[in-house]
Design a protein around this motif. Structure first.
Motif, mmCIF file in Angstrom:
data_model
loop_
_atom_site.group_PDB
_atom_site.id
_atom_site.type_symbol
_atom_site.label_atom_id
_atom_site.label_comp_id
_atom_site.label_asym_id
_atom_site.label_seq_id
_atom_site.Cartn_x
_atom_site.Cartn_y
_atom_site.Cartn_z
ATOM 1 N N ASP A 37 -0.587 2.832 4.016
ATOM 2 C CA ASP A 37 -0.643 2.499 2.591
ATOM 3 C C ASP A 37 0.056 1.173 2.299
ATOM 4 O OD1 ASP A 37 2.049 3.116 2.841
ATOM 5 O OD2 ASP A 37 1.952 4.942 1.621
ATOM 6 N N ASN A 38 0.403 0.443 3.360
ATOM 7 C CA ASN A 38 1.115 -0.819 3.181
ATOM 8 C C ASN A 38 0.512 -1.938 4.015
ATOM 9 O OD1 ASN A 38 1.796 0.190 5.664
ATOM 10 N ND2 ASN A 38 4.008 -0.039 5.439
ATOM 11 N N LEU A 39 -0.756 -1.777 4.418
ATOM 12 C CA LEU A 39 -1.395 -2.748 5.308
ATOM 13 C C LEU A 39 -1.911 -3.953 4.530
ATOM 14 C CD1 LEU A 39 -3.397 -0.313 7.620
ATOM 15 C CD2 LEU A 39 -1.187 -1.399 8.069
ATOM 16 N N PRO A 40 -1.950 -5.126 5.154
ATOM 17 C CA PRO A 40 -2.448 -6.326 4.475
ATOM 18 C C PRO A 40 -3.943 -6.257 4.218
ATOM 19 C CG PRO A 40 -2.018 -6.780 6.790
ATOM 20 C CD PRO A 40 -1.492 -5.399 6.530
ATOM 21 N N PHE A 314 -1.842 -2.658 14.058
ATOM 22 C CA PHE A 314 -0.673 -2.434 13.210
ATOM 23 C C PHE A 314 -0.047 -1.065 13.459
ATOM 24 C CE2 PHE A 314 -3.267 -5.289 10.447
ATOM 25 C CZ PHE A 314 -2.373 -6.348 10.377
ATOM 26 N N ASN A 315 1.248 -0.969 13.194
ATOM 27 C CA ASN A 315 1.865 0.338 12.991
ATOM 28 C C ASN A 315 1.292 0.900 11.695
ATOM 29 O OD1 ASN A 315 3.463 0.234 15.265
ATOM 30 N ND2 ASN A 315 5.296 -0.451 14.188
ATOM 31 N N GLU A 316 0.873 2.163 11.719
ATOM 32 C CA GLU A 316 0.186 2.759 10.571
ATOM 33 C C GLU A 316 0.956 3.984 10.101
ATOM 34 O OE1 GLU A 316 -4.217 2.957 11.281
ATOM 35 O OE2 GLU A 316 -3.657 1.931 13.144
ATOM 36 N N ASN A 317 1.543 3.884 8.911
ATOM 37 C CA ASN A 317 2.494 4.903 8.473
ATOM 38 C C ASN A 317 1.862 6.201 7.985
ATOM 39 O OD1 ASN A 317 1.478 4.079 6.009
ATOM 40 N ND2 ASN A 317 3.454 3.541 5.102
ATOM 41 N N LEU A 318 0.545 6.253 7.885
ATOM 42 C CA LEU A 318 -0.108 7.495 7.479
ATOM 43 C C LEU A 318 -0.670 8.270 8.661
ATOM 44 C CD1 LEU A 318 -1.941 6.444 4.186
ATOM 45 C CD2 LEU A 318 0.331 7.462 4.491
ATOM 46 N N PHE A 335 3.010 -8.616 9.393
ATOM 47 C CA PHE A 335 2.579 -9.534 10.462
ATOM 48 C C PHE A 335 3.700 -9.934 11.422
ATOM 49 C CE2 PHE A 335 -0.687 -10.584 7.147
ATOM 50 C CZ PHE A 335 -1.790 -10.120 7.846
ATOM 51 N N THR A 336 4.866 -9.343 11.315
ATOM 52 C CA THR A 336 5.891 -9.625 12.319
ATOM 53 C C THR A 336 5.580 -8.824 13.579
ATOM 54 O OG1 THR A 336 7.331 -7.881 11.442
ATOM 55 C CG2 THR A 336 7.683 -10.125 10.621
#
Length: 446
Positions: A37-40, A314-318, A335-336
């Motif tokens: 829920d925080n992806l670019p 990406f790391n995906e928090n869901l 993007f880090t």
């Protein structure tokens, strides 16, 4: 009189032009999942990958039109996925043409759609209705692509290594009875006819034990000796790919290319999974990149290169429920880098550290399993474990910039141009030394 005749200016300019326009040899693919829920935004992701990384292809787990459109004119190859549940309907030619008209025609060729992956690990998870319809759907979709004039787009279907009856030693490997002749042989025949790759998801992470840690992580180890072939395996990745190759060969299809559709290592995980950490993730991904870009192949497939997709971007928090599933990413949503293994262009990546950056560890709440599967160690018929992921690495970065490179304007400009083309640093260093030698020789001759 000096017998040496220096090269003409035109010759020097030609040399510099050639070495600064040769495309880079290093490239890698990545699985781009969206369970966060925080992806670019996809447009930001496309720009980032194109301008700042060596990633030249992505694979998504659906036909997300926002992502497909975002990668238009980027030059990055995009592989899309037919959801498992849609497979039976695509055995109907009319439905297949309608699917192409909706999901491919509006975006291709502006977006370089590379593969249509029909389902994900269908044989492993079933149900039987999907298994029975998989190869027919692949054939009908391919026919629809050809009729539309899109015959450059390939069709395949990724498999977990649950399709193998055994993999140790590789010479004894084979596909599971029933799937071998009933499903995989017809699929391999289709892939051979269409010059497409056989997609597999080898995860050494799921074969890890403290006793074989180095074998799983591309680190020095005694190796695995296969008595039947007389070959020694120094890493599990080679072992798994050769097990797939032997199984294909037993069915009569040794020449079908193998595509590594998913592989990775989490940089964080549940407390019991102490091997899920950024150091191991960096070691695995770093070793993987070195392996696939070397062109060395495997003991049974020497000299073969494998199209490879790291799991994941990406790391995906869901993802969940395990923390491992949330932490397969190469990058955080800002993007880090989770760790540095040379994914970013050399001029843009920080110097690597033997200790990787601390992994994100989001809380364990999250959605159920959704996009990519994978586990080697599960058996067919089990409910899918928590979703797909991303993996990362942390070893010594071979792309460290050498501070002793020349400081003249020519060298600075040339070095920058080489970096833009992802030329390995050791090559840059030697090129600049050669250029400086030529100029110094000319000066001395004049």
């Amino acid at each position: 009189m000096n017998p040496f005749k220096p090269p003409s200016l035109n010759t020097l300019l030609l040399i510099i032009f050639i070495i600064t326009t040769v495309p880079a040899g290093n490239s890698i693919g990545v699985n781009y999942g969206t369970l966060g829920d925080n992806l670019p935004l996809p447009s930001q992701v496309a720009h980032f990958l194109k301008t700042r990384t060596i990633i030249d292809r992505i694979r998504i787990f659906d036909v997300n039109t926002d992502i497909i459109k975002a990668f238009a004119n980027s030059g990055i190859l995009v592989s899309v996925t037919v959801p498992n549940g849609d497979i039976p309907s695509l055995t109907n030619p009319r439905n297949a043409r309608r699917w192409i008209d909706t999901n491919i025609r509006p975006f291709y060729p502006a977006t370089k759609i590379h593969y249509i992956c029909v389902g994900t690990e269908v044989l492993h998870w079933g149900p039987q209705n999907l298994v029975d319809n998989l190869v027919p759907a692949m054939k009908v979709l391919h026919s629809a692509l050809v009729k539309e004039g899109f015959d450059e787009i390939k069709i395949s279907s990724p498999h977990s290594l649950g399709i193998l009856l055994s993999s140790d030693p590789p010479s004894n490997a084979s596909f599971r009875p029933g799937w071998d002749v009933g499903n995989l042989a017809p699929m391999l025949e289709f892939l051979k006819e269409t010059k497409s790759g056989f997609m597999v998801n080898p995860y050494t992470y799921f074969g890890y034990s403290p006793a074989n840690a180095n074998f799983c992580l591309f680190k020095p180890n005694p190796g695995l000796f296969d008595k039947a072939t007389g070959l020694t395996y120094t890493n599990q990745f080679d072992q798994l790919l050769d097990a797939v190759y032997v199984s294909m060969k037993k069915l009569g299809y040794p020449d079908v290319e193998i595509v590594v559709a998913e592989t990775g290592w989490p940089s964080g995980g549940d407390p019991a999974n102490v091997h899920a950490n950024p150091v191991n993730a960096a070691a695995y991904i770093g070793g993987l990149m070195k392996k696939v870009n070397s062109g060395d192949g495997t003991p049974l497939m020497p000299g073969r290169k494998f199209e490879t997709y790291i799991f994941a971007l990406f790391n995906e928090n869901l993802k969940g429920p395990s923390l491992d599933e949330k932490n397969f990413g190469l990058f955080r949503p800002d993007f880090t880098q989770v760790y540095n293994v040379g994914i970013m262009h050399a001029a843009l990546a920080p110097s690597p550290s033997p200790i990787a950056a601390t992994s994100d560890a989001p809380s364990s709440s999250g959605s159920r399993w959704d996009d990519a599967p994978f586990f080697n160690k599960t058996t067919p018929g089990q409910a899918p474990p928590a979703s797909s992921a991303t993996a990362g690495p942390t070893t010594v970065n071979t792309n460290v910039r050498d501070s002793s490179l020349g400081s003249t304007t020519t060298n600075v400009v040339l070095a920058a141009r080489l970096v833009e083309n992802n030329i390995p640093d050791v090559v840059i260093y030697n090129i600049l030394r050669l250029v400086m030698f030529i100029f110094c020789t000319i000066d001395a001759a004049l």
